[in-house]
Design a protein around this motif. Structure first.
Motif, PDB file in Angstrom:
ATOM      1  N   ALA A  93      27.287 -39.933 -23.791  1.00  0.00           N
ATOM      2  CA  ALA A  93      27.861 -39.859 -22.448  1.00  0.00           C
ATOM      3  C   ALA A  93      29.281 -39.307 -22.540  1.00  0.00           C
ATOM      4  O   ALA A  93      30.037 -39.665 -23.445  1.00  0.00           O
ATOM      5  CB  ALA A  93      27.873 -41.236 -21.802  1.00  0.00           C
ATOM      6  N   ASP A 121      29.368 -43.991 -24.833  1.00  0.00           N
ATOM      7  CA  ASP A 121      30.250 -43.179 -23.996  1.00  0.00           C
ATOM      8  C   ASP A 121      31.370 -42.682 -24.907  1.00  0.00           C
ATOM      9  O   ASP A 121      32.197 -43.460 -25.371  1.00  0.00           O
ATOM     10  CB  ASP A 121      30.819 -44.025 -22.847  1.00  0.00           C
ATOM     11  N   LEU A 170      25.960 -42.059 -16.362  1.00  0.00           N
ATOM     12  CA  LEU A 170      26.239 -43.375 -16.921  1.00  0.00           C
ATOM     13  C   LEU A 170      26.616 -44.278 -15.757  1.00  0.00           C
ATOM     14  O   LEU A 170      27.537 -43.961 -14.987  1.00  0.00           O
ATOM     15  CB  LEU A 170      27.383 -43.281 -17.937  1.00  0.00           C
TER      16      LEU A 170
END
Length: 198
Positions: A93, A121, A170
């Protein structure tokens, strides 16, 4: 006429004596002979390696292509896609968008230099140029990053957008996932970009 023939003969003789001098210098000096031998060996290796690699290309087997994945992820769900599961899919992400980086598995997959980004992420890591694993279990809104760091994240996001397949977004804590059609890939990506601007 005899003068031109004599001049041509003298030029030919001077040329052959120059060539003979160069050859004598190469073959009678052990250092020069060693250097010529090394050069010949290296040229041979280069040519041989190129012909072998051309023959080996058809034999290389490509990894089977995975089915396209279209969905949104929570931070916890994203963790399962680190390349260690049976299908080997790797998702990363960046700035709220999830990308399938499986084709870059040698970089992002297990053992790769950026394996700490896999299933996570990577926005904060990319903004701060850090390859330390981001163990944050919550959505990171990046609100504490400076303007230059956010520009860096956006630059990385553009690179991921150009190179890898967009999967979804996300999800923030409590946010509901979108339902995606297979036909509306670009519309979904545009909608995700519009969500970020709000």
């Amino acid at each position: 006429m005899e003068n031109t023939v004599d001049a041509d003969a003298t030029a030919a003789q001077a040329e052959s004596s120059y060539l003979a001098g160069v050859l004598r210098e190469i073959f009678y000096s052990p250092m020069n002979l060693a250097l010529v031998s090394i050069i010949c060996f290296l040229v041979y290796k280069i040519i041989r390696d190129r012909t072998e690699s051309i023959r080996d290309v058809p034999q290389a087997q490509a990894e089977p292509e995975l089915p396209k994945l279209r969905r949104d992820f929570t931070v916890k769900e994203l963790r399962h896609y680190d390349g260690n599961q049976p299908d080997g899919r790797v998702l990363v992400a960046v700035n709220g968008s999830v990308y399938d980086v499986t084709k870059g598995k040698r970089f992002y997959g297990p053992g790769g230099p950026y394996a700490t980004f896999a299933g996570r992420d990577a926005s904060r890591n990319l903004a701060t140029f850090s390859v330390v694993a981001n163990e944050n279990e919550n959505y990171d809104d990046l609100s504490d990053l400076g303007a230059m760091e956010m520009d860096t994240v956006r630059d990385w996001e553009m690179q991921f957008k150009e190179k890898y397949e967009y999967v979804g977004k996300l999800l923030r804590n409590g946010e509901q996932p979108n339902t995606y059609d297979n036909d509306s890939d670009k519309d979904d990506e545009t909608a995700a970009d519009n969500d970020k601007e709000e």
